[in-house]
Scaffold this motif. Structure first.
Motif, PDB file in Angstrom:
ATOM      1  N   ASN A  44       1.959  -5.422  -1.038  1.00 49.26           N
ATOM      2  CA  ASN A  44       0.871  -6.360  -1.378  1.00 49.26           C
ATOM      3  C   ASN A  44      -0.378  -6.153  -0.544  1.00 49.26           C
ATOM      4  O   ASN A  44      -1.150  -7.089  -0.370  1.00 49.26           O
ATOM      5  CB  ASN A  44       1.327  -7.823  -1.244  1.00 49.26           C
ATOM      6  N   LYS A 114       9.819  -0.313  -6.960  1.00 45.95           N
ATOM      7  CA  LYS A 114      10.807  -1.169  -6.287  1.00 45.95           C
ATOM      8  C   LYS A 114      12.015  -1.430  -7.180  1.00 45.95           C
ATOM      9  O   LYS A 114      11.864  -1.851  -8.330  1.00 45.95           O
ATOM     10  CB  LYS A 114      10.139  -2.488  -5.900  1.00 45.95           C
ATOM     11  N   CYS A 156      10.337  -3.507   0.828  1.00 45.76           N
ATOM     12  CA  CYS A 156      10.662  -4.896   1.184  1.00 45.76           C
ATOM     13  C   CYS A 156      12.111  -5.315   0.909  1.00 45.76           C
ATOM     14  O   CYS A 156      13.006  -4.915   1.634  1.00 45.76           O
ATOM     15  CB  CYS A 156       9.669  -5.829   0.493  1.00 45.76           C
ATOM     16  N   ARG A 160      17.716  -4.964   1.965  1.00 43.59           N
ATOM     17  CA  ARG A 160      19.022  -5.631   2.019  1.00 43.59           C
ATOM     18  C   ARG A 160      20.121  -4.859   1.292  1.00 43.59           C
ATOM     19  O   ARG A 160      21.255  -5.341   1.205  1.00 43.59           O
ATOM     20  CB  ARG A 160      18.907  -7.034   1.410  1.00 43.59           C
ATOM     21  N   THR A 183       9.378 -12.784   4.236  1.00 42.18           N
ATOM     22  CA  THR A 183       9.036 -14.175   4.516  1.00 42.18           C
ATOM     23  C   THR A 183       9.277 -14.478   6.003  1.00 42.18           C
ATOM     24  O   THR A 183      10.153 -13.875   6.644  1.00 42.18           O
ATOM     25  CB  THR A 183       9.881 -15.152   3.679  1.00 42.18           C
ATOM     26  N   THR A 186      13.034 -15.806   6.488  1.00 43.68           N
ATOM     27  CA  THR A 186      14.131 -14.831   6.558  1.00 43.68           C
ATOM     28  C   THR A 186      13.879 -13.800   7.656  1.00 43.68           C
ATOM     29  O   THR A 186      14.811 -13.312   8.292  1.00 43.68           O
ATOM     30  CB  THR A 186      14.296 -14.085   5.215  1.00 43.68           C
ATOM     31  N   TYR A 216      -1.060 -18.047   0.982  1.00 47.07           N
ATOM     32  CA  TYR A 216      -1.501 -19.055   0.019  1.00 47.07           C
ATOM     33  C   TYR A 216      -0.358 -20.035  -0.120  1.00 47.07           C
ATOM     34  O   TYR A 216       0.783 -19.725   0.236  1.00 47.07           O
ATOM     35  CB  TYR A 216      -1.845 -18.414  -1.333  1.00 47.07           C
ATOM     36  N   ARG A 219       3.236 -19.879   1.417  1.00 42.47           N
ATOM     37  CA  ARG A 219       3.739 -18.532   1.693  1.00 42.47           C
ATOM     38  C   ARG A 219       3.311 -18.061   3.074  1.00 42.47           C
ATOM     39  O   ARG A 219       2.129 -17.922   3.358  1.00 42.47           O
ATOM     40  CB  ARG A 219       3.225 -17.546   0.636  1.00 42.47           C
TER      41      ARG A 219
END
Ligand SMILES: O=C(O)CNC(=O)[C@H](CS)NC(=O)CCC(=O)C(=O)O
Length: 270
Positions: A44, A114, A156, A160, A183, A186, A216, A219
């Motif tokens: 992003n 992704k 991103c 995991r 985030t 996490t 925003y 977030r």
């Protein structure tokens, strides 16, 4: 592959495409002047805003992002990774979350979409439905470069899924890139441990650009862009403000760790 410096840039991107690209351009220049030959921008980097807005502007964000990556790589004479950013997915109303690797001559070296989409309800009250706007890719990408080694691409939330990185290292990856917008919630518990695990279990360098701070609505991203060596040591950490982590990628160190711990040769499962 030679020894070289790599940079993991850390930004606080917003929904202002042109402003984000200006910041990114400046950071690529700073990294280049500090000696980096591989510069990575976070997920992003070009646009971080509402999903609906992103989808509506996807074609323009894609066009501007790709032109930017080619121009910045050439201007600063670096190999530049940008992404993800939205690229329209033909035949659907959605987009891919694409990461692009461009060489210092402006040529496209690799393009990854992704694979794993972030559809999660977090206990902090935030809900993420990436699959509302994004379709998953279906290809693994390892870019083989004579100077910078074999670079495995991911984005991103892919972090995991260890089987992705195992497949990349099995295909010869020596450097794993994980540009992210993790985030804050996490990230505080999972970011470092997952990145270090991917480095250790695959005996690879890990380069993870990051978003940081308030974007925003509610977030908030975690920051801590990191560069980790194949032993799992954290070589550089960008903290929680915009900036970058820079560290040396050393093929001698890579070979040493792979001699000491030849786990890639001891695999029993496909
Ligand atoms: O929030 C935003 O608008 C920007 N974030 C993103 O675009 C992406 C997809 S929603 N974020 C992640 O993949 C976070 C993964 C993550 O944080 C984890 O795996 O814990």
């Amino acid at each position: 592959m030679e020894s070289y410096f790599a940079a993991a840039v850390q930004m606080t991107s917003t929904a202002d495409l042109e402003a984000n690209l200006e910041v990114a351009y400046e950071f690529v220049g700073i990294a280049a002047r500090r000696g980096a030959r591989l510069v990575t921008l976070p997920e992003n980097f070009a646009f971080l805003g509402l999903e609906a807005e992103k989808l509506e502007q996807a074609a323009r964000i894609a066009e501007r992002s790709e032109k930017f990556l080619h121009t910045a790589a050439r201007d600063w004479q670096v190999t530049l990774l940008g992404g993800g950013y939205p690229t329209p997915a033909e035949g659907t109303a959605k987009c891919y979350n694409t990461a692009l690797l461009v060489g210092p001559d402006g040529s496209e070296l690799g393009r990854y979409r992704k694979l794993h989409l972030f559809d999660v309800n977090l206990p902090d009250g935030n809900t993420y439905r990436e699959s509302d706007s994004v379709v998953p890719g279906h290809e693994l990408v390892v870019v083989r470069t004579p100077a910078l080694g074999n670079i495995g691409l991911s984005v991103c939330y892919d972090l995991r899924f260890p089987e992705l990185y195992r497949a990349l290292s099995a295909q010869g990856a020596q450097v794993l890139t994980v540009p992210s917008a993790f985030t804050a919630f996490t990230g505080k518990d999972h970011w470092r441990v997952l990145l270090r695990a991917r480095a250790i279990e695959n005996t690879c360098y890990v380069i993870a650009a990051a978003q940081t701070g308030e974007h925003y609505a509610r977030r908030q991203t975690y920051g801590h862009a990191l560069i980790i060596d194949p032993w799992g040591n954290m070589l550089a950490d960008a903290g929680d403000t915009p900036g970058m982590a820079i560290a040396e990628i050393d093929p001698g160190r890579l070979a040493q760790v792979r001699r000491q711990l030849p786990v890639l040769q001891h695999r029993q499962l496909p």
